[in-house]
Design an enzyme around this catalytic site. Structure first.
Site, PDB file in Angstrom:
ATOM      1  N   ARG A  97      13.734   0.995   6.955  1.00 26.00           N
ATOM      2  CA  ARG A  97      12.576   0.218   7.414  1.00 26.00           C
ATOM      3  C   ARG A  97      11.546   1.123   8.066  1.00 26.00           C
ATOM      4  NH1 ARG A  97      11.985  -2.549  12.298  1.00 26.00           N
ATOM      5  NH2 ARG A  97      14.244  -2.627  12.620  1.00 26.00           N
ATOM      6  N   TYR A 157     -12.722  -9.799   0.272  1.00 26.88           N
ATOM      7  CA  TYR A 157     -11.670 -10.498  -0.466  1.00 26.88           C
ATOM      8  C   TYR A 157     -11.247 -11.713   0.356  1.00 26.88           C
ATOM      9  CZ  TYR A 157      -6.768 -11.435  -1.652  1.00 26.88           C
ATOM     10  OH  TYR A 157      -5.580 -12.038  -1.937  1.00 26.88           O
ATOM     11  N   ASP A 175     -11.690  -0.704   3.100  1.00 26.54           N
ATOM     12  CA  ASP A 175     -10.776  -1.110   2.039  1.00 26.54           C
ATOM     13  C   ASP A 175     -11.291  -0.474   0.746  1.00 26.54           C
ATOM     14  OD1 ASP A 175      -9.468  -2.381  -0.050  1.00 26.54           O
ATOM     15  OD2 ASP A 175      -9.414  -4.333   0.937  1.00 26.54           O
ATOM     16  N   LYS A 227      -3.124  -2.864  -7.076  1.00 28.23           N
ATOM     17  CA  LYS A 227      -4.202  -2.854  -8.058  1.00 28.23           C
ATOM     18  C   LYS A 227      -4.246  -1.518  -8.806  1.00 28.23           C
ATOM     19  CE  LYS A 227      -5.119  -6.766  -5.898  1.00 28.23           C
ATOM     20  NZ  LYS A 227      -4.261  -7.198  -4.786  1.00 28.23           N
TER      21      LYS A 227
END
Length: 391
Positions: free
Chosen positions: A55, A108, A177, A202
């Site tokens: 983790r 977005y 971003d 993406k």
């Protein structure tokens, strides 16, 4: 290694010292043995390097983080299970109740929804500076400015150097971003931006088979994002996904060249079609920020195209989209396959009608993610869909 194509292949990776494997192995383990109590204590205290629990860190994920840090020109990077997890970790890791986050949109819909719906529950004031301008929106409480290198879905630009200079003069952290552009086209840190993030799902992955996010920047800023996002929230990326991203990024520069070539051809075709009212693509001379795009973007203008039909109605969009054969109707973007969607009913359905109107997300707007198919075939598909529909 100075060329991005070379660094995309080699950065962060070398043959495995045990087997000689060229592809970075998937380290499929939850925990790592640390030998002695003393070394375990030192590992958990951060006094010695090494792995303790996946983790927090994993060798396959670490190779991916090193690759993205190199491509973005950052000191370090931290990977997450999704772009949304990266966004939430940035906000939770760097802001406190009473702080203010200012964004330049449109954003977005998932990002804006997260900031408005969850950010404000955490006591963070969220301010849209798109209409008023950044300088007029900054206050003594502003701690973060958020931009997209190409806005989703209307493909507007912000002058990153101006944003960075204005914020830095006030001690404000800036985040860009870079999902739409990737480091192949824009490197925000070189413009003075503090942190860059991606939905790796993406273009970085590029094949529509892995979900992930990443944040890159200076050690001092990334460290609290890592601690919060991985150590406290648990939004870590799985090693199998990291392996797929490592594979995908090797061909990123080649794919982005094909995306840009196809998108420009599609945009030029749409611009002259009588059923289309307006085309949004920064590579067109008609784009209001074409000069800024030429200055800020390197090697192309991206693989995303948006256009509005003459009839600004959902039924008209449905008539066109439902005739497409090569463009699959789906959200997401950046795949080898071309995708099409109606943002008002999908990606931006998370925000209010008022926010959609302000962002230009009309009922007649279509967003295309142009894949790597031959441009002639994509243009032919759009032509038959538009020609078969009477505006």
């Amino acid at each position: 290694m100075t060329h991005l194509r070379t660094r995309a292949v080699h950065a962060g990776q070398q043959p495995d010292p045990t087997t000689g494997a060229i592809a970075t192995p998937i380290t499929q383990t939850t925990a790592f043995g640390y030998g002695t109590l003393e070394r375990g204590a030192a590992l958990f205290a951060g006094e010695v390097p090494g792995y303790r629990y996946s983790r927090f860190a994993n060798p396959t994920v670490a190779a991916l983080e090193a690759k993205l840090a190199d491509l973005e020109g950052a000191q370090t990077a931290v990977a997450f299970a999704s772009g949304t997890a990266a966004t939430a970790s940035l906000v939770l890791g760097l802001l406190r109740p009473g702080d203010e986050l200012v964004f330049l949109g449109p954003l977005y819909g998932g990002t804006e929804g997260l900031l408005r719906n969850l950010g404000e529950r955490w006591g963070i004031r969220v301010v849209d500076a798109t209409a008023t301008g950044l300088e007029a929106s900054l206050t003594p409480a502003t701690r973060m400015v958020w931009v997209e290198t190409l806005t989703n879905p209307t493909l507007r630009l912000h002058d990153l150097a101006d944003v960075a200079a204005m914020a830095r003069a006030r001690g404000i952290t800036t985040v860009a971003d870079n999902t739409f552009c990737t480091p192949c086209l824009v490197r925000p840190l070189e413009c003075g931006i503090d942190l860059v993030m991606h939905s790796m799902t993406k273009y970085l992955g590029g094949h529509g088979d892995a979900t992930g996010g990443i944040v890159a920047g200076a050690d001092a800023l990334v460290a609290p994002v890592r601690k919060t996002g991985l150590g406290q929230v648990g939004g870590n990326l799985a090693p199998q996904e990291a392996f797929l991203f490592l594979r995908g990024i090797k061909t990123l520069p080649l794919r982005m060249a094909a995306h840009c070539e196809g998108a420009l051809a599609v945009a030029r075709f749409l611009q002259q079609h009588p059923a289309v009212r307006v085309v949004h693509y920064p590579g067109l001379e008609s784009h209001p920020q074409h000069a800024l795009a030429q200055r800020q973007m390197q090697g192309g203008f991206g693989g995303m195209v948006a256009f509005e039909l003459q009839r600004c109605e959902r039924s008209a969009v449905a008539a066109v989209l439902n005739r497409l054969a090569l463009f699959t109707q789906a959200v997401s973007l950046g795949d080898t396959d071309s995708l099409a969607c109606h943002p008002a009913s999908t990606t931006h359905s998370f925000v209010s009608q008022q926010a959609r109107d302000a962002a230009g997300v009309t009922e007649g707007l279509v967003r295309l993610s142009v894949g790597i198919e031959h441009p002639d075939d994509l243009v032919a598909d759009l032509a038959q869909a538009l020609d078969g529909w009477a505006p």
